[in-house]
Design a protein around this motif. Sequence first.
Motif, short mmCIF file in Angstrom:
data_model
loop_
_atom_site.label_atom_id
_atom_site.label_comp_id
_atom_site.label_asym_id
_atom_site.label_seq_id
_atom_site.Cartn_x
_atom_site.Cartn_y
_atom_site.Cartn_z
N LYS A 42 0.82 -1.20 0.00
CA LYS A 42 0.00 0.00 0.00
C LYS A 42 0.86 1.26 0.00
O LYS A 42 0.43 2.31 -0.47
N SER A 43 2.05 1.16 0.55
CA SER A 43 2.98 2.28 0.57
C SER A 43 4.39 1.73 0.68
O SER A 43 4.58 0.56 1.03
N PRO A 44 5.42 2.55 0.36
CA PRO A 44 6.80 2.07 0.46
C PRO A 44 7.15 1.56 1.85
O PRO A 44 7.97 0.66 2.02
N GLN A 45 6.51 2.11 2.88
CA GLN A 45 6.81 1.70 4.24
C GLN A 45 6.32 0.29 4.56
O GLN A 45 6.78 -0.33 5.52
N ASP A 46 5.38 -0.22 3.77
CA ASP A 46 4.84 -1.56 4.04
C ASP A 46 5.87 -2.66 3.76
O ASP A 46 5.75 -3.77 4.26
N LEU A 47 6.88 -2.37 2.95
CA LEU A 47 7.89 -3.36 2.61
C LEU A 47 9.05 -3.24 3.60
O LEU A 47 10.17 -2.92 3.24
N ARG A 48 8.75 -3.51 4.89
CA ARG A 48 9.74 -3.28 5.94
C ARG A 48 10.78 -4.40 6.00
O ARG A 48 11.94 -4.15 6.27
N ASN A 49 10.37 -5.62 5.78
CA ASN A 49 11.27 -6.76 5.90
C ASN A 49 11.24 -7.60 4.62
O ASN A 49 10.65 -8.68 4.58
N PRO A 50 11.85 -7.10 3.57
CA PRO A 50 11.82 -7.83 2.29
C PRO A 50 12.56 -9.14 2.36
O PRO A 50 13.47 -9.33 3.16
N TYR A 51 12.15 -10.07 1.51
CA TYR A 51 12.82 -11.36 1.45
C TYR A 51 14.21 -11.26 0.83
O TYR A 51 15.03 -12.16 0.98
N GLY A 52 14.48 -10.19 0.10
CA GLY A 52 15.78 -10.00 -0.53
C GLY A 52 15.77 -8.74 -1.36
O GLY A 52 14.75 -8.05 -1.48
N ARG A 53 16.93 -8.42 -1.96
CA ARG A 53 17.07 -7.22 -2.78
C ARG A 53 17.45 -7.63 -4.20
O ARG A 53 18.31 -8.48 -4.40
N VAL A 54 16.78 -6.99 -5.16
CA VAL A 54 17.01 -7.30 -6.57
C VAL A 54 17.34 -6.02 -7.32
O VAL A 54 16.65 -5.01 -7.17
N ALA A 55 18.39 -6.06 -8.13
CA ALA A 55 18.75 -4.93 -9.00
C ALA A 55 18.19 -5.19 -10.38
O ALA A 55 18.38 -6.27 -10.95
N VAL A 56 17.46 -4.23 -10.93
CA VAL A 56 16.92 -4.32 -12.29
C VAL A 56 17.65 -3.29 -13.15
O VAL A 56 17.62 -2.09 -12.86
N ILE A 57 18.31 -3.76 -14.20
CA ILE A 57 19.07 -2.88 -15.08
C ILE A 57 18.27 -2.65 -16.35
O ILE A 57 18.11 -3.54 -17.18
#
Length: 492
Positions: A42-57
């Motif tokens: 619902k907002s950027p703050q909702d993704l507090r504990n992501p499963y991981g980080r992905v870079a998209v080029i």
Amino acid sequence: MAPPIRVPTYLNPMNAVKAIWRICYILVQYIIIAVYKAPPPKSPQDLRNPYGRVAVIGAGLTGISSAAHCISHNFEVVIFEESSRSGLGGIWSHTVVTSVKKSGGPESKWTINDGAEGAFDAVIVTVGTCGKPKWIDLDGMPKGMAKDSETSDADMAKQKDVFKKPIIHSSELDSDKVSEKTIRGKKVVVIGSGASGVEAVEAALHRGAGEVVMIARTDKWIIPRNIFFDTFLACQPFGREMPLSFLWESFLKNWHYYGVKDLTPAHAGLFEGTPVVNDKFLHHVKDGSCKYVRGDPIRLTSVGVRTNVRDRDTKPGAGGIEKTIDADVIVLATGFERPTISFLPDSLFPEDYQRPDLYLQNFTTEDWSVLMTNSSYSSGIGTVGHFHIGIYTRILLTFLLDENARPTPKDSKLWVDVVRFIKRGASGGPLGFFTYAELTIWLVTFHLLRPDRLRWLFFIMFGWGVRVKEQKGEGEGAGAVAMERVRKEKVY
């Protein structure tokens, strides 16, 4: 004689059928969205504990779609793109990532450029297959034209027997760089017969060109934009010419090419390269608004294009009759340069396992955490070009969430070798052309040959199971904690 009776548009039964079809199509799209779309935070703050980080080029359609799938399934994403926000999207966006490196150690991560954006668990490369416009260099072209498309009037005046009228690339034809006055009422010669050439012909006619001529070095298969016909074509189980392929080719010759059968390719099968999908081009040739010339451009002259005109059964470069085709405007429909991936380590692409010979044609064989959606593609036939974006992205997310599902470099190379064996002798290479039916076979065997992946089937194929959820724990290391939680509690 009384004028013919015209049925009002709103009473035409075919228009009613078309309207009903459009309504049904829209309703189906809403159903698909309701069933398969993962709800975003619902907002950027909702993704507090992501499963991981992905870079998209790359921030084209593939990049943005890939990022949306990652975020919807609780992964943090950083998109790297050269263009400003106002210029994002489309096949002409150019990435400028200069370096992608992986740190050593068992928990090694990816860093982009100087690492200012932090470490990443995976990288999705979505630079596409079309980069900067490709300019060919022909004699009689103003000096410097092929390099930067700019030559001063003084320099042009010094050159002899050169074409001093407008020369533009097909990518500029419908842009603000080319005024309406440049095209309207003029004779436009299009060099190139691929998708860019066909679109250039239509754009020139739409802008009021008085006459259009296409110079085609090779004939390309052109198929109608028909969902039923294209679906049948895409159902060919192997991406190559088969004994019964002539049936499709004969059907096209007698239906779509009716009246212009001479334009069908004499030396290439339908399942040997990506066909041009277009409903109108052949009609333009039939009604004379576009003249189709099969031949090789030799040079430009002060009045047009000197061309070696050939017969249908000849190949490029064969003997023919030299003719000069007059032109007021020349359009170079010569395609685009393939975007570089030099920012990736060379070690990811050992000999014989470079684009498009990759695992599932999109994962590097040496490291499962590098996905190249639509960046290793060469040719193929599919009904729709977007379903696979989410599927490939979710395969990558599955690898991140479940270490037991990951392929080893040996497994990845074996998969490529098996496809090579099955499709040995295929024109353009075993993975240089594929159909959507073949892609479906790849995805089915991806699960069946590794039963431990079956528990992820509905997530990979439909996006069901992994969602953004409230989790305990904040601060550094929360991502790793979340991923471990997924593994232990089987959140899929």
